[in-house]
Every structure is written in C-alpha cells, then in structure tokens.
Design an enzyme around this catalytic site. Structure first.
Site, PDB file in Angstrom:
ATOM      1  N   THR A  83     -38.548  55.868  52.876  1.00  0.00           N
ATOM      2  CA  THR A  83     -37.953  54.776  53.247  1.00  0.00           C
ATOM      3  C   THR A  83     -37.672  54.074  51.962  1.00  0.00           C
ATOM      4  O   THR A  83     -36.706  53.136  52.178  1.00  0.00           O
ATOM      5  CB  THR A  83     -38.697  54.210  54.211  1.00  0.00           C
ATOM      6  OG1 THR A  83     -38.755  54.943  55.361  1.00  0.00           O
ATOM      7  CG2 THR A  83     -37.786  53.014  54.960  1.00  0.00           C
ATOM      8  N   TYR A 141     -48.356  64.302  53.416  1.00  0.00           N
ATOM      9  CA  TYR A 141     -47.141  64.234  54.234  1.00  0.00           C
ATOM     10  C   TYR A 141     -46.517  65.421  54.665  1.00  0.00           C
ATOM     11  O   TYR A 141     -46.086  66.010  53.668  1.00  0.00           O
ATOM     12  CB  TYR A 141     -46.249  63.315  53.233  1.00  0.00           C
ATOM     13  CG  TYR A 141     -44.850  62.991  54.007  1.00  0.00           C
ATOM     14  CD1 TYR A 141     -44.748  63.143  55.461  1.00  0.00           C
ATOM     15  CD2 TYR A 141     -43.927  62.107  53.325  1.00  0.00           C
ATOM     16  CE1 TYR A 141     -43.502  62.862  56.044  1.00  0.00           C
ATOM     17  CE2 TYR A 141     -42.603  61.798  53.983  1.00  0.00           C
ATOM     18  CZ  TYR A 141     -42.431  62.093  55.153  1.00  0.00           C
ATOM     19  OH  TYR A 141     -41.401  61.647  56.060  1.00  0.00           O
ATOM     20  N   LYS A 194     -49.757  62.895  57.455  1.00  0.00           N
ATOM     21  CA  LYS A 194     -48.750  61.993  58.346  1.00  0.00           C
ATOM     22  C   LYS A 194     -47.877  63.435  58.772  1.00  0.00           C
ATOM     23  O   LYS A 194     -47.383  64.011  58.174  1.00  0.00           O
ATOM     24  CB  LYS A 194     -47.691  61.404  57.155  1.00  0.00           C
ATOM     25  CG  LYS A 194     -46.337  60.785  57.674  1.00  0.00           C
ATOM     26  CD  LYS A 194     -45.578  60.124  56.636  1.00  0.00           C
ATOM     27  CE  LYS A 194     -44.191  59.782  57.534  1.00  0.00           C
ATOM     28  NZ  LYS A 194     -43.439  59.039  56.541  1.00  0.00           N
TER      29      LYS A 194
END
Length: 292
Positions: A46, A130, A158
């Site tokens: 992000t 992740y 994640k």
C-alpha cells in the site's frame, strides 16, 4: 512479539511537487493509532515501495518509527532480502519484518519453505510472512502453511488468498502455537476472524479505523451479535476502496476528506477514477452517518 489486532499498512502521501509528505505521513500514523490500531506497516504494498528510492524509503521508515516509538505501538517493515532484514537491526522500534513469499518465479512449496527458513535464520527480527498468491503466482497448501507457521523466527502470516477457501479453513483449524494469522484480504476479514484469525493488516482501515478495530475486538470477545453486522458493512466499504488498484481509491478518499495534500500515486499506478472515488465516499458516509 506475536502481532495481533489491527495493523494499518500506511500509504505514502505525496505533496504538490510529488515529494513524500513526511509531516502528513506522521499525522496519518498518529491518527490511526489514536483511533485504535495496534500497529503500523511501513513499506508494505500500500505504501508503493516499488516507486520510492532508497532515501525516500528511509524517510518513510524514520517517520513511522518515530510515531510507533512515542506510542509504543507495533511496527512491521517490508523487507524481502537478507541485506534488507539485517538493516532493520539498527531500528529498535521495528517489531517484525513483513516478508513476501518469493514472487513471479513460482519455486514450489518446498523451495518457499527453504527460502523463508534461510531468511528467518539470518534475520535479526522475527518475520511475518506475506502470502498473497494472486500477486506472487505461488500457491501454498494448508499443510505447507502449517509448516511455515511453525518455522523458528516466524511469528505471523499475512493471509491474503482472495477469499476464504478450503486451505484457509484447514489452516485455521489447527494453528501452531506462537504464530498469528493476520487477514490481508480486507473484504473477507470478518469471516477470517470468525474462523480464528488474530487480526488484520488492512489498508481499508485508513478510513473508519475505529470500526475495523472494533470488528477485530468483537470477534476476539466472541460478540457475534456485534461483529457480524459490522463485518458486513465494512466488507462493502472495503470492496469500494479496492475497486481499482490499491492504494488509488484510498488516496482519493483521504484527499477528498482533506487528510492528504494530493491523491497522487506513482507509475505504474494511475489515480482513481471519479466514479470509484464517489462510490467509496458514499460507502464511508453510509457507514459513519457523516463525512469521514
């Protein structure tokens, strides 16, 4: 430290000259922590790290680390190589590194395990792995996820697989002790928490932070009557915020609400379309009852 609760993967705001707006980043970090986030993520997807040079990345981490130090909040930093992980040893505020499953090459499950075991052994900090197969191209079965969660030095995963699938259910049914599962698929965070997830790394929580924190707290407390309807409302908001590539719509909403100086993203991303921004703003207003 096992990361639990709400972590917000911060955008990187740019000013009218296209420069990283460090003061605005600091304010955003402070705002979301004050609203109930347990921690922050710097240099996550992000934050557009692909579009930041080394000096800009250092400024971003410096700013976010200062806020986390002051508020005693958790801090995850994106780092995917041994050199990047070792560099984090100089930053005492960082509680774990967010480390991506190897992208693009699709090395296979055993190679993924071996790669992350090497990184965990070399890293001065624990890892949050992740797993986002629609970005990396690498699927991982529930069995391999269990083995990955049990690696020494891995304190979290994640989990962002595009929804809730059979491997998600099997993985969450028998979690290794000491490893947190953090949802990374914003629209599906409520069912993931219902299945036993420990929190979320949620870009949507730039907006309505307190509501996302409340959703996690409700599921952790077993308050289904509160969690279920709130989860439905937040799923609608998340879908609107991710209607175009992240973080374009989130930046457009934050700019429209006066929280960042421009909605700019860097190539290869494009700014959000007016239609997507308008839909997201309507969702925010419906959720909160007043402009966010």
């Amino acid at each position: 430290m096992r990361p639990t609760g709400l972590y917000v993967p911060l955008i990187t705001p740019f000013d009218e000259r296209g420069v990283v707006a460090v003061d605005v980043l600091t304010a955003l970090a402070d705002e979301v922590l004050a609203a109930g986030a347990a921690g922050l993520v710097a240099l996550g997807t992000t934050g557009e790290p692909h579009a930041l040079d080394d000096a800009e990345q250092r400024r971003v981490v410096d700013a976010v680390a200062a806020v986390c130090r002051e508020r005693r909040a958790g801090l995850l930093v994106g780092a995917h190589t041994i050199d990047a992980l070792r560099a984090l040893a100089e930053r005492p505020e960082v509680t774990a590194a967010l480390c991506l499953v190897p992208p693009f090459v699709r090395p296979g499950e055993e190679a993924v395990l071996a790669h992350l075991a090497r990184l965990a052994e070399a890293s001065p900090l624990p890892l949050v792995v992740y797993h986002v197969p629609y970005r990396t191209g690498q699927q991982l079965s529930a069995g391999v996820l269990h083995r990955l969660a049990g690696l020494p030095g891995v304190v979290g995963i994640k989990h962002a697989v595009g929804g809730i699938d059979a491997d998600t259910v099997a993985f969450l049914a028998d979690l290794p002790p000491g490893c947190a599962v953090l949802g990374g698929e914003d629209a599906y965070i409520s069912p993931l928490l219902a299945l036993g997830g420990h929190g979320g790394i949620l870009a949507s929580a730039h907006v309505a932070t307190a509501d996302y924190a409340a959703l996690i707290a409700a599921w952790q407390a077993g308050d289904v009557a509160r969690a279920r309807p709130l989860g439905h409302r937040l799923a609608t908001l998340s879908a609107a915020l991710f209607a175009e590539p992240n973080p374009s719509v989130i930046k457009a909403v934050l700019h429209a609400r006066g929280r960042i100086p421009t909605p700019a993203v860097r190539p290869p991303l494009l700014p959000a379309t007016p239609a997507a921004m308008a839909r997201a703003l309507r969702c925010v207003d419906e959720l909160t009852g007043v402009p966010a």
